[in-house]
Design a protein around this motif. Sequence first.
Motif, PDB file in Angstrom:
ATOM      1  N   LYS A   2       0.829  -1.203   0.000  1.00 37.88           N
ATOM      2  CA  LYS A   2       0.000   0.000   0.000  1.00 37.88           C
ATOM      3  C   LYS A   2       0.862   1.252   0.000  1.00 37.88           C
ATOM      4  O   LYS A   2       1.988   1.253   0.475  1.00 37.88           O
ATOM      5  CB  LYS A   2      -0.904   0.020   1.228  1.00 37.88           C
ATOM      6  CG  LYS A   2      -2.048  -0.936   1.146  1.00 37.88           C
ATOM      7  CD  LYS A   2      -3.042  -0.653   2.233  1.00 37.88           C
ATOM      8  CE  LYS A   2      -4.239  -1.557   2.080  1.00 37.88           C
ATOM      9  NZ  LYS A   2      -5.281  -1.219   3.055  1.00 37.88           N
ATOM     10  N   ARG A   3       0.271   2.307  -0.534  1.00 41.94           N
ATOM     11  CA  ARG A   3       0.894   3.626  -0.497  1.00 41.94           C
ATOM     12  C   ARG A   3       0.249   4.413   0.636  1.00 41.94           C
ATOM     13  O   ARG A   3      -0.818   4.064   1.112  1.00 41.94           O
ATOM     14  CB  ARG A   3       0.665   4.359  -1.816  1.00 41.94           C
ATOM     15  CG  ARG A   3       1.233   3.628  -3.013  1.00 41.94           C
ATOM     16  CD  ARG A   3       0.846   4.284  -4.334  1.00 41.94           C
ATOM     17  NE  ARG A   3      -0.560   4.660  -4.340  1.00 41.94           N
ATOM     18  CZ  ARG A   3      -1.033   5.783  -4.884  1.00 41.94           C
ATOM     19  NH1 ARG A   3      -0.237   6.630  -5.479  1.00 41.94           N
ATOM     20  NH2 ARG A   3      -2.327   6.061  -4.839  1.00 41.94           N
ATOM     21  N   ALA A  43       4.162   1.355   3.938  1.00 45.22           N
ATOM     22  CA  ALA A  43       3.897   2.588   3.195  1.00 45.22           C
ATOM     23  C   ALA A  43       4.809   3.716   3.678  1.00 45.22           C
ATOM     24  O   ALA A  43       5.304   4.514   2.871  1.00 45.22           O
ATOM     25  CB  ALA A  43       2.427   2.980   3.344  1.00 45.22           C
ATOM     26  N   MET A  46       8.368   3.531   2.274  1.00 48.72           N
ATOM     27  CA  MET A  46       8.519   3.875   0.863  1.00 48.72           C
ATOM     28  C   MET A  46       8.572   5.398   0.635  1.00 48.72           C
ATOM     29  O   MET A  46       8.825   5.846  -0.461  1.00 48.72           O
ATOM     30  CB  MET A  46       7.356   3.293   0.050  1.00 48.72           C
ATOM     31  CG  MET A  46       7.261   1.776   0.123  1.00 48.72           C
ATOM     32  SD  MET A  46       8.745   0.943  -0.465  1.00 48.72           S
ATOM     33  CE  MET A  46       8.622   1.282  -2.200  1.00 48.72           C
ATOM     34  N   GLN A  47       8.360   6.161   1.671  1.00 44.05           N
ATOM     35  CA  GLN A  47       8.296   7.624   1.575  1.00 44.05           C
ATOM     36  C   GLN A  47       9.568   8.237   2.157  1.00 44.05           C
ATOM     37  O   GLN A  47      10.019   7.822   3.222  1.00 44.05           O
ATOM     38  CB  GLN A  47       7.064   8.088   2.358  1.00 44.05           C
ATOM     39  CG  GLN A  47       6.588   9.451   2.085  1.00 44.05           C
ATOM     40  CD  GLN A  47       5.881   9.607   0.752  1.00 44.05           C
ATOM     41  OE1 GLN A  47       5.511   8.641   0.109  1.00 44.05           O
ATOM     42  NE2 GLN A  47       5.726  10.826   0.328  1.00 44.05           N
TER      43      GLN A  47
END
Length: 69
Positions: A2-3, A43, A46-47
């Motif tokens: 998921k983002r 998530a 990934m940021q």
Amino acid sequence: MKRLEDLSLDQLKFAQAGLRQSSNWEQLAKKLSFEDQLDCLGAMAMQKNPAERIMQLAVAKQFSMRRTR
């Protein structure tokens, strides 16, 4: 995976509390399944700067929920 944009408001609040080392982090964790917690952590990983984006998304989701009531 998921983002951040795909996370629920509860997941975003959980992430915010974790980043801020807030005392209500454990309370928020109890609301989420282990899978939801892992989705949230994935998530965030990934940021580059998740704190700012999480805050923006949480505010937007809260505003959206108020408008639909």
